[in-house]
Design a protein around this motif. Structure first.
Motif, mmCIF file in Angstrom:
data_model
loop_
_atom_site.group_PDB
_atom_site.id
_atom_site.type_symbol
_atom_site.label_atom_id
_atom_site.label_comp_id
_atom_site.label_asym_id
_atom_site.label_seq_id
_atom_site.Cartn_x
_atom_site.Cartn_y
_atom_site.Cartn_z
ATOM 1 N N ASP A 90 -39.730 42.577 29.462
ATOM 2 C CA ASP A 90 -40.391 41.867 28.499
ATOM 3 C C ASP A 90 -40.551 41.077 30.401
ATOM 4 O OD1 ASP A 90 -38.558 41.092 26.388
ATOM 5 O OD2 ASP A 90 -36.658 40.881 27.783
ATOM 6 N N GLU A 91 -40.954 42.177 30.737
ATOM 7 C CA GLU A 91 -41.945 41.721 32.362
ATOM 8 C C GLU A 91 -43.069 41.219 32.757
ATOM 9 O OE1 GLU A 91 -43.396 44.342 36.221
ATOM 10 O OE2 GLU A 91 -42.231 45.108 34.530
ATOM 11 N N VAL A 92 -43.224 40.282 32.626
ATOM 12 C CA VAL A 92 -44.741 39.743 32.680
ATOM 13 C C VAL A 92 -45.134 39.616 34.708
ATOM 14 C CG1 VAL A 92 -46.265 37.195 31.579
ATOM 15 C CG2 VAL A 92 -44.170 38.750 30.298
ATOM 16 N N GLY B 143 -54.022 43.613 36.033
ATOM 17 C CA GLY B 143 -53.446 44.659 35.307
ATOM 18 C C GLY B 143 -54.453 46.119 35.420
ATOM 19 N N ARG B 144 -54.989 46.303 36.468
ATOM 20 C CA ARG B 144 -55.558 47.570 36.449
ATOM 21 C C ARG B 144 -55.196 48.529 37.872
ATOM 22 N NH1 ARG B 144 -60.362 45.018 37.386
ATOM 23 N NH2 ARG B 144 -61.301 46.050 34.897
ATOM 24 N N GLU B 145 -54.904 47.385 38.805
ATOM 25 C CA GLU B 145 -54.179 47.899 39.485
ATOM 26 C C GLU B 145 -52.952 48.258 39.199
ATOM 27 O OE1 GLU B 145 -51.964 46.306 43.620
ATOM 28 O OE2 GLU B 145 -54.135 44.960 43.081
ATOM 29 N N VAL C 255 -49.672 48.360 30.338
ATOM 30 C CA VAL C 255 -50.081 47.019 30.828
ATOM 31 C C VAL C 255 -51.107 46.414 29.665
ATOM 32 C CG1 VAL C 255 -51.248 46.277 33.166
ATOM 33 C CG2 VAL C 255 -49.762 47.660 33.530
ATOM 34 N N GLU C 256 -50.978 45.463 29.364
ATOM 35 C CA GLU C 256 -51.582 45.011 28.599
ATOM 36 C C GLU C 256 -51.701 42.963 29.769
ATOM 37 O OE1 GLU C 256 -51.986 42.439 24.035
ATOM 38 O OE2 GLU C 256 -49.285 43.435 24.765
ATOM 39 N N THR C 257 -53.021 43.405 29.192
ATOM 40 C CA THR C 257 -53.756 41.676 29.651
ATOM 41 C C THR C 257 -54.091 41.039 28.786
ATOM 42 O OG1 THR C 257 -54.963 42.299 31.345
ATOM 43 C CG2 THR C 257 -55.354 40.893 31.132
ATOM 44 N N TYR C 258 -53.381 40.218 28.293
ATOM 45 C CA TYR C 258 -54.177 38.707 27.493
ATOM 46 C C TYR C 258 -53.884 37.492 28.084
ATOM 47 C CZ TYR C 258 -48.818 37.985 27.950
ATOM 48 O OH TYR C 258 -47.723 37.769 28.407
ATOM 49 N N HIS C 259 -53.828 36.622 26.743
ATOM 50 C CA HIS C 259 -54.086 35.193 27.098
ATOM 51 C C HIS C 259 -52.869 34.515 25.886
ATOM 52 C CE1 HIS C 259 -56.197 31.130 26.370
ATOM 53 N NE2 HIS C 259 -56.429 31.380 27.826
ATOM 54 N N GLN C 260 -52.508 33.191 27.047
ATOM 55 C CA GLN C 260 -51.943 32.538 26.496
ATOM 56 C C GLN C 260 -51.740 31.117 27.048
ATOM 57 O OE1 GLN C 260 -47.923 34.628 25.698
ATOM 58 N NE2 GLN C 260 -47.133 33.397 24.614
ATOM 59 N N ASP C 261 -51.144 30.454 25.993
ATOM 60 C CA ASP C 261 -50.895 29.260 26.431
ATOM 61 C C ASP C 261 -51.652 28.223 27.538
ATOM 62 O OD1 ASP C 261 -49.212 29.035 24.595
ATOM 63 O OD2 ASP C 261 -47.394 29.766 26.053
ATOM 64 N N GLY C 262 -53.226 28.673 27.662
ATOM 65 C CA GLY C 262 -53.851 28.337 28.596
ATOM 66 C C GLY C 262 -53.917 28.727 29.222
ATOM 67 N N SER C 263 -53.579 30.427 29.850
ATOM 68 C CA SER C 263 -54.009 31.645 30.916
ATOM 69 C C SER C 263 -54.059 32.838 30.571
ATOM 70 C CB SER C 263 -53.545 30.531 32.217
ATOM 71 O OG SER C 263 -51.600 31.174 31.708
ATOM 72 N N TRP C 264 -54.087 33.225 31.349
ATOM 73 C CA TRP C 264 -54.091 35.297 30.881
ATOM 74 C C TRP C 264 -53.028 35.624 32.184
ATOM 75 C CZ3 TRP C 264 -57.646 37.261 28.402
ATOM 76 C CH2 TRP C 264 -58.828 36.523 27.766
ATOM 77 N N HIS C 265 -52.469 36.661 31.730
ATOM 78 C CA HIS C 265 -51.757 37.297 31.655
ATOM 79 C C HIS C 265 -51.502 38.881 32.099
ATOM 80 C CE1 HIS C 265 -49.495 33.365 31.321
ATOM 81 N NE2 HIS C 265 -49.943 33.153 30.385
ATOM 82 N N ASN C 266 -50.381 39.337 32.343
ATOM 83 C CA ASN C 266 -50.118 40.495 32.608
ATOM 84 C C ASN C 266 -48.976 40.885 31.956
ATOM 85 O OD1 ASN C 266 -52.734 42.268 33.091
ATOM 86 N ND2 ASN C 266 -52.643 40.905 34.717
ATOM 87 N N LYS C 267 -48.540 42.263 31.200
ATOM 88 C CA LYS C 267 -47.323 42.195 31.069
ATOM 89 C C LYS C 267 -46.940 43.824 30.840
ATOM 90 C CE LYS C 267 -47.317 42.335 26.390
ATOM 91 N NZ LYS C 267 -46.113 41.960 24.040
ATOM 92 N N VAL C 268 -46.283 44.158 30.788
ATOM 93 C CA VAL C 268 -45.789 46.052 30.576
ATOM 94 C C VAL C 268 -45.029 45.777 29.835
ATOM 95 C CG1 VAL C 268 -44.221 47.606 31.482
ATOM 96 C CG2 VAL C 268 -45.292 46.527 33.347
ATOM 97 N N GLU C 269 -45.630 46.733 28.422
ATOM 98 C CA GLU C 269 -45.066 47.087 27.339
ATOM 99 C C GLU C 269 -44.149 47.703 27.038
ATOM 100 O OE1 GLU C 269 -48.621 48.594 25.109
ATOM 101 O OE2 GLU C 269 -49.391 46.704 25.038
ATOM 102 N N GLY C 270 -43.241 46.695 26.209
ATOM 103 C CA GLY C 270 -41.544 47.613 26.095
ATOM 104 C C GLY C 270 -41.001 46.939 27.005
#
Length: 80
Positions: free
Chosen positions: A29-31, A45-47, A12-27
């Motif tokens: 397209d699930e955001v 993301g931790r959960e 799981v990756e937590t990142y900033h994009q387009d003015g907000s924070w997101h989480n995605k599952v690496e590998g």
């Protein structure tokens, strides 16, 4: 099984994009878990990482890795 920190699919990756924070599952397209603050995104993301027993990678706003935490599949017999 992939080793800790090798970019294993499903981390799981937590990142900033387009003015907000997101989480995605690496590998994938699930955001999931768009948030207005980094703290809120980190918690979601931790959960997910804890539930999935994978690594959680948290990036700063500039994209650099700020923190990595592993929630499963850690090698237990690591020497020195």
């Amino acid at each position: 099984m992939a080793a800790y920190g090798d970019g294993m699919r499903g981390d799981v990756e937590t990142y900033h994009q387009d003015g907000s924070w997101h989480n995605k599952v690496e590998g994938t397209d699930e955001v999931f878990g768009e948030a207005t603050t980094k703290r809120q995104a980190e918690a979601a993301g931790r959960e997910r990482a804890t539930t999935d027993k994978v690594e959680h990678i948290i990036r700063n706003e500039d994209g650099r890795i700020a923190e990595r935490s592993s929630y499963g599949h850690d090698p237990r017999n690591v020497h020195g």
